[in-house]
Motif scaffolding. Structure first.
Motif, mmCIF file in Angstrom:
data_model
loop_
_atom_site.group_PDB
_atom_site.id
_atom_site.type_symbol
_atom_site.label_atom_id
_atom_site.label_comp_id
_atom_site.label_asym_id
_atom_site.label_seq_id
_atom_site.Cartn_x
_atom_site.Cartn_y
_atom_site.Cartn_z
ATOM 1 N N LEU A 169 0.854 -1.183 0.000
ATOM 2 C CA LEU A 169 0.000 0.000 0.000
ATOM 3 C C LEU A 169 0.889 1.231 0.000
ATOM 4 O O LEU A 169 1.796 1.340 0.832
ATOM 5 N N GLN A 170 0.637 2.143 -0.916
ATOM 6 C CA GLN A 170 1.351 3.405 -0.942
ATOM 7 C C GLN A 170 0.342 4.538 -0.867
ATOM 8 O O GLN A 170 -0.623 4.565 -1.648
ATOM 9 N N ARG A 171 0.556 5.438 0.086
ATOM 10 C CA ARG A 171 -0.283 6.634 0.168
ATOM 11 C C ARG A 171 0.161 7.551 -0.973
ATOM 12 O O ARG A 171 1.356 7.816 -1.128
ATOM 13 N N TYR B 21 -4.887 5.539 -1.930
ATOM 14 C CA TYR B 21 -3.916 4.461 -1.860
ATOM 15 C C TYR B 21 -3.752 3.800 -3.219
ATOM 16 O O TYR B 21 -4.730 3.491 -3.890
ATOM 17 N N LEU C 287 -2.652 0.265 -4.382
ATOM 18 C CA LEU C 287 -2.466 -1.070 -3.840
ATOM 19 C C LEU C 287 -1.897 -1.981 -4.918
ATOM 20 O O LEU C 287 -2.489 -2.109 -5.989
ATOM 21 N N ILE D 100 -7.176 -2.176 5.555
ATOM 22 C CA ILE D 100 -6.904 -1.093 4.613
ATOM 23 C C ILE D 100 -7.912 0.039 4.758
ATOM 24 O O ILE D 100 -7.547 1.214 4.803
ATOM 25 N N LEU E 139 -8.986 6.630 5.141
ATOM 26 C CA LEU E 139 -9.308 6.967 3.756
ATOM 27 C C LEU E 139 -10.622 7.741 3.645
ATOM 28 O O LEU E 139 -10.702 8.736 2.922
ATOM 29 N N ILE F 81 -9.028 4.339 -4.021
ATOM 30 C CA ILE F 81 -8.007 3.297 -4.172
ATOM 31 C C ILE F 81 -7.810 2.977 -5.645
ATOM 32 O O ILE F 81 -8.772 2.856 -6.400
ATOM 33 N N SER G 18 -6.252 -0.171 -7.389
ATOM 34 C CA SER G 18 -5.845 -1.540 -7.094
ATOM 35 C C SER G 18 -5.258 -2.176 -8.351
ATOM 36 O O SER G 18 -5.914 -2.223 -9.390
ATOM 37 N N ASN H 239 4.007 9.296 -4.722
ATOM 38 C CA ASN H 239 3.926 8.772 -3.371
ATOM 39 C C ASN H 239 3.920 9.952 -2.414
ATOM 40 O O ASN H 239 4.682 10.894 -2.568
ATOM 41 N N THR I 260 4.578 3.860 2.839
ATOM 42 C CA THR I 260 4.400 2.560 2.219
ATOM 43 C C THR I 260 4.223 1.527 3.328
ATOM 44 O O THR I 260 5.045 1.447 4.235
#
Length: 148
Positions: free
Chosen positions: A5-7, A27, A29, A49, A66, A73, A75, A135, A140
């Motif tokens: 997971l990366q913001r 995020y 993913l 998550i 979130l 997201i 994904s 990012n 992460t």
């Protein structure tokens, strides 16, 4: 099941230079499955998550999830999360889930995220994709249901 997971401030996934999924705050993913994964692992990670608090509040503390930031997201399926790099220089992927099973799990995972109230964009399972992101932080988080 593994998820990186990366913001992000924004992220996009493209196939053959055509955008197929795009988000702003939220995020990214990267999601991989193995054959033993199923509903239990999916439900666990959806809960983790959706409730993860890594967005800053007014005091600049990572305290918001979130939903509190109206995030979404992106994904992206990624079987290479199950790469075996112990021997030689070419990774092996025998631990990655059978594609039919993994696609079923990936679709179920994304649907359950949506049912939890999250806007979810996706890549295309099994496709050659290009991912662009900014990012944020960087933040992460790595989830692995084998480590529960």
């Amino acid at each position: 099941m593994r998820v990186v997971l990366q913001r992000v401030k924004h992220a996009q996934v493209s196939i053959k230079q055509e955008s197929v999924g795009k988000i702003n705050t939220g995020y990214l993913l990267l999601v991989g499955f193995e054959d033993k994964d199923g509903t239990e692992q999916i439900d666990y990670l959806v809960h983790k998550i959706v409730n993860l608090r890594v967005f800053e509040d007014e005091k600049h503390k990572m305290n918001l999830n979130l939903a509190k930031v109206n995030g979404s997201i992106l994904s992206v399926s990624q079987f290479t999360l199950y790469a075996d790099t112990k021997h030689g220089n070419r990774p092996g992927f025998t631990d990655a889930g059978d594609p039919k099973h993994a696609k079923k799990c990936y679709d179920q995972f994304n649907q359950k995220l949506r049912e939890a109230g999250v806007i979810v964009e996706t890549g295309e399972f099994g496709a050659d994709m290009q991912v662009d992101l900014q990012n944020d932080g960087p933040v992460t988080i790595i989830y692995d249901t084998d480590q529960l």
